[in-house]
Motif scaffolding. Structure first.
Motif, PDB file in Angstrom:
ATOM      1  N   ASN A 243      11.079  10.905  -1.063  1.00 55.74           N
ATOM      2  CA  ASN A 243      12.220  11.463  -1.802  1.00 55.74           C
ATOM      3  C   ASN A 243      13.234  12.155  -0.882  1.00 55.74           C
ATOM      4  N   LYS A 244      13.111  11.946   0.427  1.00 64.74           N
ATOM      5  CA  LYS A 244      14.043  12.430   1.455  1.00 64.74           C
ATOM      6  C   LYS A 244      13.895  13.921   1.778  1.00 64.74           C
ATOM      7  N   THR A 245      12.916  14.581   1.236  1.00 60.77           N
ATOM      8  CA  THR A 245      12.680  15.982   1.608  1.00 60.77           C
ATOM      9  C   THR A 245      11.809  16.045   2.852  1.00 60.77           C
ATOM     10  N   MET A 246      11.965  17.140   3.616  1.00 55.02           N
ATOM     11  CA  MET A 246      11.250  17.278   4.880  1.00 55.02           C
ATOM     12  C   MET A 246       9.781  17.634   4.652  1.00 55.02           C
ATOM     13  N   VAL A 247       8.944  17.141   5.535  1.00 52.76           N
ATOM     14  CA  VAL A 247       7.515  17.462   5.512  1.00 52.76           C
ATOM     15  C   VAL A 247       7.286  18.697   6.386  1.00 52.76           C
ATOM     16  N   PRO A 248       6.813  19.813   5.826  1.00 51.25           N
ATOM     17  CA  PRO A 248       6.558  20.999   6.657  1.00 51.25           C
ATOM     18  C   PRO A 248       5.419  20.758   7.638  1.00 51.25           C
ATOM     19  N   ASP A 249       5.405  21.558   8.699  1.00 52.37           N
ATOM     20  CA  ASP A 249       4.276  21.519   9.630  1.00 52.37           C
ATOM     21  C   ASP A 249       3.005  21.907   8.899  1.00 52.37           C
ATOM     22  N   GLY A 250       1.897  21.266   9.242  1.00 50.25           N
ATOM     23  CA  GLY A 250       0.630  21.612   8.629  1.00 50.25           C
ATOM     24  C   GLY A 250      -0.423  20.557   8.862  1.00 50.25           C
ATOM     25  N   VAL A 251      -1.612  20.776   8.264  1.00 51.76           N
ATOM     26  CA  VAL A 251      -2.725  19.837   8.316  1.00 51.76           C
ATOM     27  C   VAL A 251      -2.752  19.070   6.991  1.00 51.76           C
ATOM     28  N   TYR A 252      -2.797  17.738   7.049  1.00 52.87           N
ATOM     29  CA  TYR A 252      -2.656  16.917   5.847  1.00 52.87           C
ATOM     30  C   TYR A 252      -3.792  15.907   5.745  1.00 52.87           C
ATOM     31  N   GLN A 253      -4.140  15.584   4.441  1.00 56.00           N
ATOM     32  CA  GLN A 253      -5.009  14.449   4.130  1.00 56.00           C
ATOM     33  C   GLN A 253      -4.132  13.223   3.866  1.00 56.00           C
ATOM     34  N   VAL A 254      -4.616  12.061   4.294  1.00 56.65           N
ATOM     35  CA  VAL A 254      -3.904  10.807   4.057  1.00 56.65           C
ATOM     36  C   VAL A 254      -4.727   9.971   3.067  1.00 56.65           C
ATOM     37  N   ASN A 255      -4.098   9.533   1.967  1.00 57.82           N
ATOM     38  CA  ASN A 255      -4.752   8.684   0.983  1.00 57.82           C
ATOM     39  C   ASN A 255      -3.841   7.496   0.698  1.00 57.82           C
TER      40      ASN A 255
ATOM     41  N   ALA B  54      -3.523  19.970  -5.163  1.00 57.98           N
ATOM     42  CA  ALA B  54      -2.464  19.967  -6.165  1.00 57.98           C
ATOM     43  C   ALA B  54      -1.114  19.527  -5.617  1.00 57.98           C
ATOM     44  N   ASN B  55      -1.003  19.474  -4.274  1.00 60.74           N
ATOM     45  CA  ASN B  55       0.284  19.148  -3.675  1.00 60.74           C
ATOM     46  C   ASN B  55       0.183  17.797  -2.982  1.00 60.74           C
ATOM     47  N   VAL B  56       0.387  16.727  -3.763  1.00 62.34           N
ATOM     48  CA  VAL B  56       0.310  15.380  -3.231  1.00 62.34           C
ATOM     49  C   VAL B  56       1.698  14.754  -3.339  1.00 62.34           C
ATOM     50  N   ALA B  57       2.162  14.120  -2.271  1.00 62.76           N
ATOM     51  CA  ALA B  57       3.492  13.514  -2.284  1.00 62.76           C
ATOM     52  C   ALA B  57       3.435  12.175  -1.584  1.00 62.76           C
ATOM     53  N   ILE B  58       4.312  11.283  -2.003  1.00 64.95           N
ATOM     54  CA  ILE B  58       4.363   9.942  -1.417  1.00 64.95           C
ATOM     55  C   ILE B  58       5.173   9.996  -0.118  1.00 64.95           C
ATOM     56  N   LEU B  59       4.560   9.476   0.948  1.00 65.49           N
ATOM     57  CA  LEU B  59       5.252   9.404   2.223  1.00 65.49           C
ATOM     58  C   LEU B  59       6.051   8.100   2.321  1.00 65.49           C
ATOM     59  N   GLY B  60       5.504   6.975   1.770  1.00 66.27           N
ATOM     60  CA  GLY B  60       6.190   5.694   1.812  1.00 66.27           C
ATOM     61  C   GLY B  60       5.262   4.556   1.493  1.00 66.27           C
ATOM     62  N   ASN B  61       5.753   3.320   1.547  1.00 69.98           N
ATOM     63  CA  ASN B  61       4.982   2.125   1.243  1.00 69.98           C
ATOM     64  C   ASN B  61       4.849   1.241   2.477  1.00 69.98           C
ATOM     65  N   LEU B  62       3.653   0.588   2.563  1.00 69.80           N
ATOM     66  CA  LEU B  62       3.395  -0.400   3.607  1.00 69.80           C
ATOM     67  C   LEU B  62       3.516  -1.771   2.953  1.00 69.80           C
ATOM     68  N   SER B  63       4.529  -2.536   3.281  1.00 74.12           N
ATOM     69  CA  SER B  63       4.844  -3.769   2.553  1.00 74.12           C
ATOM     70  C   SER B  63       4.266  -5.024   3.175  1.00 74.12           C
TER      71      SER B  63
ATOM     72  N   ALA C   9       0.856  -1.188   0.000  1.00 74.68           N
ATOM     73  CA  ALA C   9       0.000   0.000   0.000  1.00 74.68           C
ATOM     74  C   ALA C   9       0.892   1.237   0.000  1.00 74.68           C
ATOM     75  N   THR C  10       0.598   2.172  -0.893  1.00 72.83           N
ATOM     76  CA  THR C  10       1.373   3.416  -1.001  1.00 72.83           C
ATOM     77  C   THR C  10       0.623   4.533  -0.275  1.00 72.83           C
ATOM     78  N   VAL C  11       1.327   5.185   0.656  1.00 72.64           N
ATOM     79  CA  VAL C  11       0.716   6.247   1.465  1.00 72.64           C
ATOM     80  C   VAL C  11       1.090   7.592   0.874  1.00 72.64           C
ATOM     81  N   ARG C  12       0.081   8.392   0.591  1.00 69.48           N
ATOM     82  CA  ARG C  12       0.278   9.748   0.078  1.00 69.48           C
ATOM     83  C   ARG C  12      -0.360  10.740   1.042  1.00 69.48           C
ATOM     84  N   ILE C  13       0.290  11.881   1.210  1.00 73.32           N
ATOM     85  CA  ILE C  13      -0.289  12.962   2.022  1.00 73.32           C
ATOM     86  C   ILE C  13      -0.274  14.227   1.191  1.00 73.32           C
TER      87      ILE C  13
END
Length: 529
Positions: free
Chosen positions: A121-133, A88-97, A79-83
């Motif tokens: 992609n190793k970039t930092m996640v800024p503080d904020g409110v996020y949706q998880v898909n 318009a700003n969707v990024a992959i957080l990681g995979n659940l294997s 399962a691939t987790v995106r936040i």
């Protein structure tokens, strides 16, 4: 009848088709996400990237998505987790294997831990409110549909920042507190808020002068405002200097490190002082004659310092009896301490004095220990019988002017016909014989300031007269003490001594005359023969 029957049949078939279509649509909608649901992290939770924070929320977050195996999800791979913070700003957080549940129609899930603060992609996640898909993926070799991009959405808050506002209101440094002021209680008020997460805990830390924590008090939130307050009872803490600092953490687990530092406490140098002040109080002399002076002195000390000291410095001595004075010392924290001192006032007694060869009785006070004498009495002449080592004290102005100074006259030795005196403030020692008077220059201005006379010695006590004078010393006189002066004898004893001497002379003349007459008679008789 046939036509009506056909119409009913037509409408029944039409309604059935509509219902079947709706059912197919609903089934298609349900089967489109295959019952997928994000169950962890729970929607609305707060997460921090600060590893080792005060609560369980850390950067390692557990993700879990559940699903119902139908036709398309036959062999889930991962399962691939995106936040996203915006559409318009969707990024992959990681995979659940790790995925379980392969049977058709059976429930299953994919789960695992991800670092919530870093994208794939190793970039930092800024503080904020996020949706998880979350997107499920099948093994491509075993399933006709390798990807199923469908899940419900979960909203989470990512917050790695400590509470941004920490300030104590209305509590200046350097104040004193005790059980006297408001029963020892005082209130601390603080404003604390956070940009994203809510405040979880506000604690006031009471630190002693060495930096040790004497106590921790939890602040209580005041309604919906960012205000927190706590009541401190100073009687529960040791007396002395304290600093008050603050510990604030939010619901994401971040805490305000600066407020926790002993080097920058929010309130400095408060003093908790519930102890009674120390009071030192005395009145001297402890025994005086009526009309003499009693001098009382008082001092005090307290942890918070002394605010006021109250007592009577020169109490009345007009009435005889034993009296008690009180000194009250109030500390700056409001605690009151007291001490008492007693003294006795006596009526002037009777004494016997001797002068020359006669003895007279007069009413003079008796001095034992130290007795204070007023300036007025010294100026008019003060007479008393002194025990050995007894002294009088009086404050008066010498002939040179200036301020009044305290002087004393002390009898240090009494013999059968002579005494030794010490006159201070600058000590001068002199001897006085019975009937002798000496004068003292107290300030070395060639003017005598005090006259001392030994009237007599009776029962081991010295009858001494002390009088303040202002008399120029004779020219050429050296030293501060005048030569002794003995008054001329003018009383009946002198007359008696003169009469005795006259009678003696008459007897001598009479005896000589008788002897001459006898010698003449003898000579005449011998010549006639």
């Amino acid at each position: 009848m046939v036509k009506k029957t056909n119409k009913k049949l037509f409408f029944s078939i039409l309604i059935s088709v509509i219902l079947i279509s709706l059912a197919v649509f609903v089934f298609a909608a349900v089967s489109g996400n295959f019952g997928m649901k994000v169950v962890s992290p729970a929607t609305g939770t707060n997460w921090s990237g600060a590893v080792g924070t005060a609560v369980a929320n850390t950067s390692r977050v557990f993700f879990n998505v559940t699903f119902l195996n139908i036709t398309d999800i036959t062999d889930p791979l991962n399962a691939t987790v995106r936040i996203n913070s915006t559409v318009a700003n969707v990024a992959i957080l990681g995979n659940l294997s790790t995925c379980v549940g392969n049977g058709t129609g059976a429930p299953g899930s994919c789960y695992g831990y991800l670092n919530i603060t870093v994208y794939q992609n190793k970039t930092m996640v800024p503080d904020g409110v996020y949706q998880v898909n979350i997107t499920l993926t099948n093994h491509s070799a075993l399933a006709a549909n390798p990807s199923v991009n469908s899940s419900n959405t979960s909203f989470i808050i990512i917050d790695t920042t400590a509470p941004r506002t920490v300030s104590v209101n209305g509590m200046p440094s350097g104040q004193n507190h005790s059980t006297k002021s408001n029963s020892g209680n005082f209130t601390l008020n603080v404003t604390a808020d956070d940009a994203l997460a809510n405040i979880s805990t506000v604690q006031f830390l009471i630190l002693n002068a060495t930096g040790d924590v004497n106590g921790t008090i939890t602040g209580i939130k005041e309604g919906s405002s960012p205000q927190y307050s706590a009541t401190v009872n100073t009687s529960h803490f040791p007396n002395g200097y304290v600093n008050i600092t603050l510990f604030v953490n939010d619901t994401a687990g971040n805490y305000n490190v600066t407020a926790y530092s002993n080097s920058t406490p929010l309130v400095r140098d408060l003093i908790f002082d519930n102890a009674l002040p120390s009071v030192s109080f005395s009145c001297t002399p402890t025994k005086v004659n009526s009309g003499d002076t009693v001098t009382c002195t008082c001092s005090g000390s307290a942890t918070s310092g002394v605010n006021s000291t109250s007592y009577t410095a020169s109490p009345s001595t007009s009435n005889t009896g034993t009296y008690t004075q009180t000194c009250e010392v109030i500390s700056k924290s409001g605690v009151v301490g007291t001490a008492t001192a007693s003294y006795t006032i006596e009526q002037s007694g009777s004494g016997t004095s001797s002068s020359g060869g006669s003895t007279t009785t007069s009413t003079v006070p008796s001095v034992v220990g130290t007795v204070a004498v007023s300036e007025a009495k010294i100026a008019s002449g003060y007479r008393a019988t002194f025990s050995n080592n007894a002294q009088i004290q009086s404050s008066f102005q010498t002939s040179s002017g200036g301020i009044k100074e305290k002087h004393s006259v002390k009898v240090t030795n009494i013999s059968s016909n002579k005494i030794t005196l010490v006159v201070s403030s600058d000590p001068v020692t002199l001897d006085l014989s019975v009937g002798e008077t000496k004068k003292i220059d107290l300030d070395s201005d060639k003017t005598y300031d005090l006259s001392l006379t030994l009237n007599g010695i009776v029962s081991g006590k010295a009858d001494v007269s002390v009088k303040q004078i202002s008399e120029a010393a004779p020219t050429g006189q050296e030293g501060s003490v005048s030569p002794g002066e003995t008054p001329r004898v003018t009383d009946g004893a002198g007359e008696e001594e003169s009469t005795t001497k006259t009678n003696l002379y008459l007897w001598i003349i009479l005896v000589v005359a008788v002897v001459v007459i006898i010698v003449g008679i003898v000579w005449y008789s011998m010549k006639k023969k």
